[in-house]
Design an enzyme around this catalytic site. Structure first.
Site, PDB file in Angstrom:
ATOM      1  N   THR A   1      -7.449   9.978   8.361  1.00  0.00           N
ATOM      2  CA  THR A   1      -7.089   8.762   7.611  1.00  0.00           C
ATOM      3  C   THR A   1      -7.467   7.602   8.834  1.00  0.00           C
ATOM      4  OG1 THR A   1      -4.947   8.934   7.856  1.00  0.00           O
ATOM      5  CG2 THR A   1      -6.078   9.493   5.626  1.00  0.00           C
TER       6      THR A   1
ATOM      7  N   LYS B   1       0.927  -0.785  -0.040  1.00  0.00           N
ATOM      8  CA  LYS B   1       0.267  -0.210   0.311  1.00  0.00           C
ATOM      9  C   LYS B   1       1.006   1.628  -0.248  1.00  0.00           C
ATOM     10  CE  LYS B   1      -1.856  -1.339   4.010  1.00  0.00           C
ATOM     11  NZ  LYS B   1      -2.678  -1.459   5.029  1.00  0.00           N
TER      12      LYS B   1
ATOM     13  N   GLY C   1      -7.932   4.615  10.331  1.00  0.00           N
ATOM     14  CA  GLY C   1      -8.526   2.179   9.806  1.00  0.00           C
ATOM     15  C   GLY C   1      -8.163   2.679   8.888  1.00  0.00           C
ATOM     16  N   THR C   2      -7.862   3.222   7.285  1.00  0.00           N
ATOM     17  CA  THR C   2      -7.731   3.212   6.165  1.00  0.00           C
ATOM     18  C   THR C   2      -7.025   1.636   5.760  1.00  0.00           C
ATOM     19  OG1 THR C   2      -5.777   4.095   6.210  1.00  0.00           O
ATOM     20  CG2 THR C   2      -7.668   5.411   5.008  1.00  0.00           C
ATOM     21  N   GLY C   3      -7.013   1.105   5.749  1.00  0.00           N
ATOM     22  CA  GLY C   3      -5.665   0.190   6.819  1.00  0.00           C
ATOM     23  C   GLY C   3      -6.897  -1.202   6.550  1.00  0.00           C
ATOM     24  N   CYS C   4      -6.757  -1.021   7.967  1.00  0.00           N
ATOM     25  CA  CYS C   4      -8.170  -1.676   7.471  1.00  0.00           C
ATOM     26  C   CYS C   4      -9.868  -2.348   6.975  1.00  0.00           C
ATOM     27  CB  CYS C   4      -9.193  -1.335   9.737  1.00  0.00           C
ATOM     28  SG  CYS C   4      -7.586  -1.812  10.391  1.00  0.00           S
TER      29      CYS C   4
HETATM   30  N1  ATP Z   1      -4.622  10.318   1.458  1.00  0.00           N
HETATM   31  C1  ATP Z   1      -4.984   9.340   0.561  1.00  0.00           C
HETATM   32  N2  ATP Z   1      -5.934   9.322  -0.189  1.00  0.00           N
HETATM   33  C2  ATP Z   1      -6.169   8.226  -0.923  1.00  0.00           C
HETATM   34  N3  ATP Z   1      -5.640   7.018  -0.955  1.00  0.00           N
HETATM   35  C3  ATP Z   1      -5.185   6.823   0.650  1.00  0.00           C
HETATM   36  C4  ATP Z   1      -4.671   8.001   1.018  1.00  0.00           C
HETATM   37  N4  ATP Z   1      -3.879   7.258   2.424  1.00  0.00           N
HETATM   38  C5  ATP Z   1      -4.478   6.093   2.445  1.00  0.00           C
HETATM   39  N5  ATP Z   1      -4.994   5.974   0.662  1.00  0.00           N
HETATM   40  C6  ATP Z   1      -5.820   4.459   0.725  1.00  0.00           C
HETATM   41  O1  ATP Z   1      -5.763   3.394   1.740  1.00  0.00           O
HETATM   42  C7  ATP Z   1      -5.976   2.027   1.601  1.00  0.00           C
HETATM   43  C8  ATP Z   1      -4.894   2.434   3.138  1.00  0.00           C
HETATM   44  O2  ATP Z   1      -3.700   2.202   2.436  1.00  0.00           O
HETATM   45  P1  ATP Z   1      -2.056   2.848   4.765  1.00  0.00           P
HETATM   46  O3  ATP Z   1      -0.732   3.024   3.514  1.00  0.00           O
HETATM   47  O4  ATP Z   1      -2.718   4.189   4.955  1.00  0.00           O
HETATM   48  O5  ATP Z   1      -2.824   1.407   4.808  1.00  0.00           O
HETATM   49  P2  ATP Z   1      -2.557   1.657   6.626  1.00  0.00           P
HETATM   50  O6  ATP Z   1      -0.557   2.500   6.859  1.00  0.00           O
HETATM   51  O7  ATP Z   1      -2.127   0.669   6.406  1.00  0.00           O
HETATM   52  O8  ATP Z   1      -3.506   2.259   7.704  1.00  0.00           O
HETATM   53  P3  ATP Z   1      -3.914   2.382   8.916  1.00  0.00           P
HETATM   54  O9  ATP Z   1      -2.511   3.218   8.948  1.00  0.00           O
HETATM   55  O10 ATP Z   1      -5.209   2.014   9.267  1.00  0.00           O
HETATM   56  O11 ATP Z   1      -2.972   0.933   9.085  1.00  0.00           O
HETATM   57  C9  ATP Z   1      -4.291   1.839   0.490  1.00  0.00           C
HETATM   58  O12 ATP Z   1      -5.531   0.966  -0.267  1.00  0.00           O
HETATM   59  C10 ATP Z   1      -4.155   3.193   0.365  1.00  0.00           C
HETATM   60  O13 ATP Z   1      -3.746   3.543  -0.529  1.00  0.00           O
HETATM   61  C1  HMH Z   2      -7.423  -2.454  16.960  1.00  0.00           C
HETATM   62  C2  HMH Z   2      -6.543  -1.654  15.830  1.00  0.00           C
HETATM   63  N1  HMH Z   2      -6.252  -2.327  14.927  1.00  0.00           N
HETATM   64  C3  HMH Z   2      -6.301  -1.463  13.589  1.00  0.00           C
HETATM   65  C4  HMH Z   2      -5.230  -0.925  13.817  1.00  0.00           C
HETATM   66  C5  HMH Z   2      -4.274   0.090  12.607  1.00  0.00           C
HETATM   67  O1  HMH Z   2      -5.189   1.012  12.287  1.00  0.00           O
HETATM   68  C6  HMH Z   2      -5.664  -0.591  14.501  1.00  0.00           C
HETATM   69  N2  HMH Z   2      -5.253   1.553  14.568  1.00  0.00           N
HETATM   70  N3  HMH Z   2      -6.625  -0.505  15.481  1.00  0.00           N
END
Ligand code: ATP
Ligand code: HMH
Length: 275
Positions: free
Chosen positions: A210, A177, A212-215
């Site tokens: 942003t 990502k 929870g984007t990854g979840c």
């Molecule tokens: N500002 C943004 N604009 C567009 N897409 C984004 C943006 N930030 C994240 N994404 C998208 O969101 C999804 C999650 O990516 P990200 O790298 O943020 O995950 P993460 O760091 O694991 O998230 P978390 O912080 O929740 O653990 C990916 O598809 C990424 O391309």
């Molecule tokens: C419980 C939990 N899982 C995953 C993440 C990652 O975003 C978070 N902040 N909290």
């Protein structure tokens, strides 16, 4: 009227603030018309400003949740998130293997946005050895990919090398990502299925909200897999889901606000109404 319902399970931590973890996963499943179930691995006291406390659930309690689900409500897809320590990872991986569950999405959650550890350092090897080989799709961000591969990731070439190393650890598909490449005008996720590299590009949205984007992204992939979509199609649709959720993110709380889980459907509905 009753009908066959698509079902998905999240094995992850609880975010009391509702934007990440189990709560984000269940909201995503619901929006995608997938019946959501959960096995909670840890309870976090958390809000948009950070993580105030982490309370792992006893391994026996985690396994019992999984067993209860398997006995009565076998899922069509599974997503794993925060697993916290090696004991939990190895126990969960054991069940995933024994139950021969398919469509497993592993989000190798390590650190919350504010910097709080959601995975202990001692657990990294267990994740690599026991969980990644069971995955249909893994979704590391760049810092997570650095920890898993032991290499620095700066250039495009580094990303491709890292993806290939991650792929050799056993998952069928790797999605690296790009959310953390803050300078880029686009948010580019790189997908590798062991054969072909595909880049998924969307315009980067300028927002601090942003959380929870990854979840949300990984649970959307699991929901689309549960519905029978092929992995590449599931990842493409999940990228559209997270893009909409960030575009309409919620300006609540004093820190990083959560994404908006109903934005994707709202967008699709308004498109249908205008066609
Ligand atoms: N500002 C943004 N604009 C567009 N897409 C984004 C943006 N930030 C994240 N994404 C998208 O969101 C999804 C999650 O990516 P990200 O790298 O943020 O995950 P993460 O760091 O694991 O998230 P978390 O912080 O929740 O653990 C990916 O598809 C990424 O391309
Ligand atoms: C419980 C939990 N899982 C995953 C993440 C990652 O975003 C978070 N902040 N909290």
């Amino acid at each position: 009227m009753s009908y066959k319902q698509t079902m998905a399970l999240t094995i992850a931590g609880s975010d009391s603030g509702g934007g990440a973890g189990i709560q984000a996963d269940l909201k995503t499943f619901q929006e995608l018309n997938v019946y959501g179930m959960s096995a909670i691995t840890a309870v976090t006291a958390q809000n948009t400003t950070g993580v105030q406390g982490v309370y792992p659930v006893e391994v026996e309690g985690i396994l019992q949740q999984i067993d209860s689900i398997q006995e009565d409500l076998p899922p069509h897809a599974i997503k794993t998130g925060m697993l916290f320590n090696s004991e939990i990872i190895e126990a969960v991986a054991g069940r995933l293997k024994n139950y021969e569950w398919k469509n497993i999405v592993v989000d190798p959650v390590m650190i919350a946005k504010g910097g709080a550890p959601l995975l202990l350092e001692e657990a990294v090897n267990s994740l690599k050895e026991h969980l990644l080989p069971l995955a249909e799709v893994i979704t590391p961000n760049i810092p997570e990919a650095e920890v898993l591969t032991g290499m620095e990731i700066k250039t495009y070439e580094d990303k491709i090398n890292a993806i290939k190393i991650l792929s050799s650890m056993g998952p069928k598909m790797v999605v690296l990502k790009g959310g953390h490449d803050a300078d880029d005008e686009e948010s580019v996720d790189i997908v590798y299925d062991g054969d072909t590299i595909t880049e998924l590009r969307t315009s980067r949205i300028q927002t601090k909200n942003t959380h929870g984007t990854g979840c949300t992204f990984s649970s959307a992939i699991a929901a689309f897999l549960a519905q029978g979509k092929a992995p590449m199609e599931a990842v493409r649709l999940a990228k559209a889901f997270i893009q909409a959720a960030i575009e309409d993110s919620l300006d609540i709380g004093k820190g990083h606000g959560p994404t908006n889980h109903w934005a994707f459907n709202r967008k699709n509905r308004s498109r249908e109404n205008h066609s």
